[in-house]
Design an enzyme around this catalytic site. Structure first.
Site, PDB file in Angstrom:
ATOM      1  N   HIS A 194      77.458   7.600 -35.612  1.00  0.00           N
ATOM      2  CA  HIS A 194      76.377   8.412 -36.183  1.00  0.00           C
ATOM      3  C   HIS A 194      76.851   9.118 -37.458  1.00  0.00           C
ATOM      4  O   HIS A 194      76.208   9.011 -38.513  1.00  0.00           O
ATOM      5  CB  HIS A 194      75.919   9.433 -35.140  1.00  0.00           C
ATOM      6  CG  HIS A 194      74.855  10.369 -35.606  1.00  0.00           C
ATOM      7  ND1 HIS A 194      73.526  10.195 -35.292  1.00  0.00           N
ATOM      8  CD2 HIS A 194      74.907  11.502 -36.365  1.00  0.00           C
ATOM      9  CE1 HIS A 194      72.809  11.168 -35.835  1.00  0.00           C
ATOM     10  NE2 HIS A 194      73.625  11.979 -36.483  1.00  0.00           N
ATOM     11  N   GLU A 195      77.963   9.833 -37.353  1.00  0.00           N
ATOM     12  CA  GLU A 195      78.461  10.577 -38.516  1.00  0.00           C
ATOM     13  C   GLU A 195      78.928   9.632 -39.618  1.00  0.00           C
ATOM     14  O   GLU A 195      78.806   9.947 -40.808  1.00  0.00           O
ATOM     15  CB  GLU A 195      79.585  11.531 -38.107  1.00  0.00           C
ATOM     16  CG  GLU A 195      79.198  12.602 -37.101  1.00  0.00           C
ATOM     17  CD  GLU A 195      78.013  13.455 -37.530  1.00  0.00           C
ATOM     18  OE1 GLU A 195      77.795  13.607 -38.756  1.00  0.00           O
ATOM     19  OE2 GLU A 195      77.297  13.979 -36.649  1.00  0.00           O
ATOM     20  N   HIS A 227      76.024   8.910 -41.797  1.00  0.00           N
ATOM     21  CA  HIS A 227      75.841   9.974 -42.794  1.00  0.00           C
ATOM     22  C   HIS A 227      76.838   9.804 -43.942  1.00  0.00           C
ATOM     23  O   HIS A 227      76.495   9.901 -45.120  1.00  0.00           O
ATOM     24  CB  HIS A 227      76.081  11.351 -42.161  1.00  0.00           C
ATOM     25  CG  HIS A 227      74.952  11.870 -41.334  1.00  0.00           C
ATOM     26  ND1 HIS A 227      73.669  12.046 -41.827  1.00  0.00           N
ATOM     27  CD2 HIS A 227      74.915  12.312 -40.044  1.00  0.00           C
ATOM     28  CE1 HIS A 227      72.898  12.553 -40.875  1.00  0.00           C
ATOM     29  NE2 HIS A 227      73.626  12.721 -39.782  1.00  0.00           N
ATOM     30  N   GLU A 286      69.118  11.446 -41.669  1.00  0.00           N
ATOM     31  CA  GLU A 286      69.118  11.095 -40.251  1.00  0.00           C
ATOM     32  C   GLU A 286      68.712   9.638 -40.030  1.00  0.00           C
ATOM     33  O   GLU A 286      69.142   9.007 -39.063  1.00  0.00           O
ATOM     34  CB  GLU A 286      68.193  12.030 -39.468  1.00  0.00           C
ATOM     35  CG  GLU A 286      68.751  13.424 -39.263  1.00  0.00           C
ATOM     36  CD  GLU A 286      70.089  13.415 -38.539  1.00  0.00           C
ATOM     37  OE1 GLU A 286      70.246  12.669 -37.552  1.00  0.00           O
ATOM     38  OE2 GLU A 286      70.983  14.160 -38.967  1.00  0.00           O
TER      39      GLU A 286
END
Length: 519
Positions: free
Chosen positions: A283-284, A287, A313
């Site tokens: 997830h990170e 980003h 997101e």
């Protein structure tokens, strides 16, 4: 730069006084914006340090420094010379798209900051710098009352600032929403969340009542931290994060920040449940890859970051869920997982592992939520934020209302504030209007997936380990533009249509209907 920054600014001011302002106004604006960005970069470093390495008792002292830096930033961005130069730049011909976007962002920032009295702005910045520590202590003690007075102060400031900035007839919560996602007012979000409530709440009930049972006990066990860290670095790099331009650290609440496109910083956490860290890393990394993909021309400017929180997101959840929870993704890399954890996963087939990490199990913690229930966690926060800002909901009522909504939408009820209203840091940071971006991002990602699948074999690329091909599509359509264009324009330019949340609902129903054999 031959001249010092202060001399450059002095020269720009002299040019204005001499009436030469129409010549090179954008260039004269540069030193002001450069200094403002330097202060913002310092503030980002302090935020990073506070969450990763700073000693516990440093908080209130460091907060003073952050307050002073924030005050200096406001002073520069509201300087009379900046206002005059921006007025000229808005009429100037021949600016590039990037320069026009920088002028637009600077003008909006000026408009926002000049309405806030400097003493209030600094006091607020010190409050939110210190409030994270107060929130953290309250969460550890499971004591909402210890945080409530601070939260009241933050909400009071938020309302006051929104009142300063509101245009005629604009509601306060719409002002806050606009700070994170332009083009998504309460009217638009009520429609979006109304669709999710109508479609997903009853669908979730059918899924939880399904005869299909998925085993996931092997995800919890003796997963050594050093091995989890090795896996985290492997997966982040595998999906495209560049460790020559980025680093990864550990924090209680995983997050990503960037100084520029050559210094992007991720954090994760390590628990006894291996998929918790595993998917927080992917997830990170999503980003981080977004920030690394911003064009060099834009980095270290006001548009040198992601377009919006929702678009950000969309990238993190695209990587985490659409890529990372896809069975095809694990074809080339599941062997690495078994190599690192031979005892825990020796008898676990890849297919069973993938089913386990896609298991639907309504829970209390947003960051640990499965893909299907995730946006219902966001729905709770959206409804409560509206009540706090628009209906003057008493802060003391938050824990009970939070628990009631969780029980209504997810069928679970928190037993204490730490697993309820105190679980997120966002309100302690003053981030009212941020939460809806999480659900919007998931919906943006589903719409992008439909577009990508029209032009390439998505699962085939994942099976061959060619994640980079997909990353390049996202970079071409989204990442490189930074904040030059808003999320709705980026989405329309990429997919050919405006935001359409039905893609998200259809994606979830198709995936989990198949997994749980329900319609």
């Amino acid at each position: 730069m031959a001249l010092s920054l202060n001399k450059e600014i002095q020269r720009g001011e002299e040019g204005i006084k001499e009436g030469k302002q129409e010549e090179g106004a954008y260039e004269k604006l540069g030193p002001y914006l450069e200094r403002a960005m330097a202060l913002q970069t310092a503030l980002i470093l302090f935020e990073w340090d506070n969450e990763t390495l700073a000693p516990e008792k440093a908080g209130k002292y460091t907060a003073r420094v952050q307050g002073a830096l924030s005050g200096a930033y406001q002073e520069i961005m509201t300087d009379k010379a900046v206002r005059e130069l921006l007025n000229i730049c808005q009429k100037e011909q021949g600016l590039t798209e990037a320069e026009q976007a920088i002028v637009r962002e600077a003008s909006e920032e000026l408009s926002r900051l000049e309405k806030i009295p400097p003493e209030e702005y600094r006091a607020y910045q010190e409050l939110v710098a210190e409030s994270a520590r107060i929130w953290s202590g309250a969460k550890k003690a499971k004591d909402f009352d210890a945080f409530a007075p601070t939260l009241k102060k933050i909400i009071s400031y938020q309302k006051k600032f929104a009142g300063y900035q509101a245009k005629d007839g604009q509601r306060m919560y719409d002002v806050m929403l606009d700070n994170y996602e332009k083009g998504f007012s309460m009217e638009k979000l009520d429609e979006f969340f109304g669709l999710l409530k109508k479609e997903l709440v009853p669908f979730l009930k059918r899924v939880t009542e399904s005869h299909v049972k998925i085993r996931d006990d092997f995800l919890t066990g003796n997963y050594p931290r050093e091995k989890q860290r090795e896996l985290a670095e492997f997966l982040a790099e595998y999906v495209g994060f560049d460790f020559e331009r980025g680093v990864m650290a550990e924090s209680a609440h995983p997050f990503t920040t960037n100084l520029h496109n050559h210094d992007v910083r991720l954090t994760t956490h390590y628990k006894d449940r291996v998929d918790s860290s595993l998917f927080s890393v992917i997830h990170e990394a999503g980003h981080g890859i977004y920030e690394l993909g911003v064009d060099d021309e834009l980095t270290q400017t006001l548009v040198g970051q992601g377009a919006s929180m929702g678009m950000h997101e969309s990238q993190s959840r695209f990587f985490e869920n659409i890529i990372g929870r896809n069975e095809a993704f694990w074809v080339p890399v599941y062997g690495k997982l078994k190599e690192l954890f031979p005892e825990e996963l020796e008898a676990v087939r890849r297919e069973d592992f993938v089913r386990a990490v896609n298991k639907v199990q309504p829970g209390l913690i947003r960051t640990e939520a499965d893909e299907l229930t995730y946006s219902l966690h966001v729905l709770v926060r959206y409804e409560l934020e509206k009540m706090l800002i628009e209906e003057d909901l008493e802060v003391e009522r938050l824990p009970e209302l939070w628990a009631d909504k969780y029980e209504e939408y997810l069928g679970v009820r928190p037993q204490n504030p730490a697993e309820g209203v105190l679980q997120d840091i966002h309100w302690a940071q003053g981030s009212f209007g941020y939460f809806p971006s999480y659900a919007l991002g998931s919906a943006f990602a589903a719409q992008m997936l439909q577009f990508i699948k029209k032009s390439m074999d998505f699962e085939g690329l994942l099976e061959k380990g060619e994640v980079e091909v997909i990353v390049q599509v996202l970079k071409r359509h989204i990442h490189r533009f930074g904040k030059m264009r808003d999320s709705r324009r980026l989405l329309k330019d990429m997919t050919g249509e405006d935001f359409n949340p039905r893609y998200y609902v259809e994606y979830l129903k198709e995936k989990y209907g198949k997994l749980y054999e329900v319609e």
